[in-house]
Each structure stands twice: as structure tokens, then as C-alpha cells.
Motif scaffolding. Structure first.
Motif, mmCIF file in Angstrom:
data_model
loop_
_atom_site.group_PDB
_atom_site.id
_atom_site.type_symbol
_atom_site.label_atom_id
_atom_site.label_comp_id
_atom_site.label_asym_id
_atom_site.label_seq_id
_atom_site.Cartn_x
_atom_site.Cartn_y
_atom_site.Cartn_z
ATOM 1 N N VAL A 1 9.164 -5.457 0.253
ATOM 2 C CA VAL A 1 9.859 -6.120 -0.848
ATOM 3 C C VAL A 1 11.012 -5.206 -1.261
ATOM 4 C CG1 VAL A 1 9.700 -7.019 -3.188
ATOM 5 C CG2 VAL A 1 7.772 -7.292 -1.607
ATOM 6 N N TYR A 2 12.185 -5.760 -1.315
ATOM 7 C CA TYR A 2 13.388 -4.997 -1.657
ATOM 8 C C TYR A 2 13.764 -5.286 -3.110
ATOM 9 C CZ TYR A 2 14.081 -3.507 3.126
ATOM 10 O OH TYR A 2 13.934 -2.904 4.365
ATOM 11 N N TYR A 3 13.970 -4.217 -3.874
ATOM 12 C CA TYR A 3 14.279 -4.322 -5.288
ATOM 13 C C TYR A 3 15.674 -3.784 -5.577
ATOM 14 C CZ TYR A 3 9.249 -4.959 -5.938
ATOM 15 O OH TYR A 3 7.960 -5.433 -5.882
ATOM 16 N N CYS A 4 16.439 -4.562 -6.305
ATOM 17 C CA CYS A 4 17.724 -4.110 -6.822
ATOM 18 C C CYS A 4 17.464 -3.256 -8.061
ATOM 19 C CB CYS A 4 18.570 -5.323 -7.174
ATOM 20 S SG CYS A 4 20.192 -4.949 -7.859
ATOM 21 N N ALA A 5 18.249 -2.190 -8.216
ATOM 22 C CA ALA A 5 18.072 -1.294 -9.347
ATOM 23 C C ALA A 5 19.414 -0.961 -9.977
ATOM 24 C CB ALA A 5 17.384 -0.005 -8.909
ATOM 25 N N ALA A 6 19.436 -0.942 -11.292
ATOM 26 C CA ALA A 6 20.599 -0.504 -12.058
ATOM 27 C C ALA A 6 20.209 0.769 -12.786
ATOM 28 C CB ALA A 6 21.028 -1.580 -13.041
ATOM 29 N N GLY A 7 20.864 1.860 -12.441
ATOM 30 C CA GLY A 7 20.522 3.149 -13.028
ATOM 31 C C GLY A 7 19.772 4.012 -12.040
ATOM 32 N N ILE A 8 20.515 4.704 -11.201
ATOM 33 C CA ILE A 8 19.940 5.567 -10.168
ATOM 34 C C ILE A 8 20.612 6.923 -10.275
ATOM 35 C CG2 ILE A 8 19.600 5.915 -7.697
ATOM 36 C CD1 ILE A 8 19.847 2.871 -7.359
ATOM 37 N N SER A 9 19.834 7.966 -10.171
ATOM 38 C CA SER A 9 20.360 9.327 -10.199
ATOM 39 C C SER A 9 20.346 9.889 -8.787
ATOM 40 C CB SER A 9 19.507 10.207 -11.108
ATOM 41 O OG SER A 9 19.546 9.754 -12.440
ATOM 42 N N CYS A 10 21.499 10.353 -8.337
ATOM 43 C CA CYS A 10 21.622 10.922 -6.996
ATOM 44 C C CYS A 10 22.151 12.346 -7.109
ATOM 45 C CB CYS A 10 22.553 10.087 -6.127
ATOM 46 S SG CYS A 10 21.966 8.400 -5.796
ATOM 47 N N ALA A 11 21.486 13.260 -6.440
ATOM 48 C CA ALA A 11 21.897 14.666 -6.439
ATOM 49 C C ALA A 11 21.383 15.290 -5.147
ATOM 50 C CB ALA A 11 21.360 15.383 -7.673
ATOM 51 N N GLY A 12 21.308 16.604 -5.129
ATOM 52 C CA GLY A 12 20.889 17.276 -3.913
ATOM 53 C C GLY A 12 19.498 16.886 -3.445
ATOM 54 N N TYR A 13 18.670 16.469 -4.380
ATOM 55 C CA TYR A 13 17.293 16.094 -4.035
ATOM 56 C C TYR A 13 17.215 14.708 -3.434
ATOM 57 C CZ TYR A 13 18.000 13.893 -8.587
ATOM 58 O OH TYR A 13 18.512 13.178 -9.631
ATOM 59 N N GLY A 14 18.309 13.994 -3.450
ATOM 60 C CA GLY A 14 18.324 12.608 -2.999
ATOM 61 C C GLY A 14 18.604 11.698 -4.175
ATOM 62 N N GLY B 1 0.776 -1.222 0.000
ATOM 63 C CA GLY B 1 0.000 0.000 0.000
ATOM 64 C C GLY B 1 0.815 1.282 0.000
ATOM 65 N N LYS B 2 2.136 1.151 -0.145
ATOM 66 C CA LYS B 2 2.998 2.341 -0.120
ATOM 67 C C LYS B 2 3.790 2.449 -1.411
ATOM 68 C CE LYS B 2 3.444 2.639 4.903
ATOM 69 N NZ LYS B 2 4.393 2.808 6.040
ATOM 70 N N GLU B 3 4.376 3.624 -1.621
ATOM 71 C CA GLU B 3 5.208 3.840 -2.792
ATOM 72 C C GLU B 3 6.559 3.152 -2.626
ATOM 73 O OE1 GLU B 3 3.514 8.241 -4.155
ATOM 74 O OE2 GLU B 3 5.563 8.011 -3.435
ATOM 75 N N ARG B 4 7.226 2.970 -3.747
ATOM 76 C CA ARG B 4 8.574 2.404 -3.727
ATOM 77 C C ARG B 4 9.542 3.498 -3.281
ATOM 78 N NH1 ARG B 4 10.430 -1.511 -8.563
ATOM 79 N NH2 ARG B 4 8.400 -2.346 -7.946
ATOM 80 N N ASP B 5 10.281 3.237 -2.219
ATOM 81 C CA ASP B 5 11.165 4.233 -1.619
ATOM 82 C C ASP B 5 12.631 3.878 -1.791
ATOM 83 O OD1 ASP B 5 8.980 4.722 1.243
ATOM 84 O OD2 ASP B 5 9.074 5.815 -0.659
ATOM 85 N N PHE B 6 13.438 4.901 -1.878
ATOM 86 C CA PHE B 6 14.877 4.723 -1.986
ATOM 87 C C PHE B 6 15.460 4.205 -0.669
ATOM 88 C CE2 PHE B 6 19.169 5.290 -3.054
ATOM 89 C CZ PHE B 6 19.801 5.989 -2.029
ATOM 90 N N GLY C 1 32.880 4.571 -4.659
ATOM 91 C CA GLY C 1 33.475 5.637 -3.886
ATOM 92 C C GLY C 1 32.476 6.541 -3.200
ATOM 93 N N ASN C 2 31.271 6.583 -3.744
ATOM 94 C CA ASN C 2 30.197 7.373 -3.145
ATOM 95 C C ASN C 2 29.022 6.474 -2.835
ATOM 96 O OD1 ASN C 2 31.323 10.096 -3.309
ATOM 97 N ND2 ASN C 2 31.162 9.830 -5.514
ATOM 98 N N THR C 3 28.528 6.577 -1.618
ATOM 99 C CA THR C 3 27.346 5.824 -1.216
ATOM 100 C C THR C 3 26.299 6.788 -0.677
ATOM 101 O OG1 THR C 3 28.307 5.410 0.969
ATOM 102 C CG2 THR C 3 28.605 3.700 -0.707
ATOM 103 N N TYR C 4 25.058 6.390 -0.834
ATOM 104 C CA TYR C 4 23.926 7.224 -0.462
ATOM 105 C C TYR C 4 22.915 6.355 0.275
ATOM 106 C CZ TYR C 4 26.021 9.650 -4.445
ATOM 107 O OH TYR C 4 26.895 10.246 -5.312
ATOM 108 N N TYR C 5 22.245 6.957 1.254
ATOM 109 C CA TYR C 5 21.280 6.203 2.048
ATOM 110 C C TYR C 5 20.019 7.021 2.301
ATOM 111 C CZ TYR C 5 25.228 3.132 2.983
ATOM 112 O OH TYR C 5 26.285 2.277 2.830
#
Length: 125
Positions: free
Chosen positions: A93-106, A42-47, A56-60
Motif C-alpha cells: 500500500v502506497y501512502y502520500c505524505a505531506a511533511g517529510i524530513s530528509c537529512a544524512g540519515y535519509g 506484516g512490515k513497517e512503513r518504508d520511505f 529542486g531536491n529529490t530523494y529516493y
């Protein structure tokens, strides 16, 4: 074609740990920011977490900082998510993703993102 195969999900008690793995094929793995998203009923898919092409860079996501750790092995085309101090609210449910954009917005899925089939993580209280 691109394939992302997740493994390592399951049932664990609150406070426990799980390690998710994602094996990728059909893409130039080292050129992708790889990561994980999750979706509860019932919820959206979240990062959740992402790793730049070199690692070299990780995001959470805010809710998992300090508890989850993402890592990748470009020689093996794998990305892992070590999840510690699990809480019932981590159930999804945890989904693996290839192709993620990370910037100031998250971080968000890129156009043309590739998804795995998902693996269930259930944390009991």
C-alpha cells in the motif's frame, strides 16, 4: 482540514509501470516536502521517495533508485510517482505524505505529518 487523495494504484505484471498521483488540499502545498511511503503486509512503513518544496531536491529509497521518479506541480497541488520496471517486492500500500524530513540519515515522517488513505499496488510475477 488537510486532505491527501491518492490515485493510480492497481495490478501490473513484473516489468510494467504505474503512475501514482496525490492531490492535496487544506494546506500550503508549496511549503511542504511531499513524498511517498509504502507498507507491505506484516512490515513497517518504508520511505520511497520525496520532493523538496520547490522540486529542486529529490530523494529516493535505495530499493527504488533508478526505477521510480517523483515529481510535483505546485500550481495544481499534486505530487506524482512514476514507477517503472516494477518488481513483485514493490507490492504494498502506497501512502502520500505531506511533511517529510530528509537529512544524512535519509528521510522520515516529520512530527505532524499528514497521510493519505493509501492506494494498493500489486505486482505479479
Amino acid at each position: 482540514q488537510v486532505q491527501l487523495v491518492e490515485s493510480g494504484g492497481g495490478l501490473v505484471q513484473a516489468g510494467g509501470s504505474l503512475r501514482l498521483s496525490c492531490a492535496a488540499s487544506g494546506l500550503i502545498f508549496s511549503s511542504y516536502t511531499m513524498g511517498w511511503f509504502r507498507q507491505a503486509p506484516g512490515k513497517e512503513r518504508d520511505f520511497v521517495a520525496a520532493s523538496s518544496w520547490s522540486g529542486g531536491n529529490t530523494y529516493y529509497g535505495d530499493s527504488v533508485k533508478g526505477r521510480f521518479t517523483i515529481s510535483r506541480d505546485n500550481a495544481k497541488n499534486t505530487v506524482n510517482l512514476q514507477m517503472n520496471s516494477l518488481k513483485p517486492e514493490d507490492t504494498a500500500v502506497y501512502y502520500c505524505a505531506a511533511g517529510i524530513s530528509c537529512a544524512g540519515y535519509g528521510c522520515r515522517p516529520s512530527t505532524g505529518v499528514h497521510w493519505g488513505q493509501g492506494t494498493q499496488v500489486t505486482v505479479s510475477s
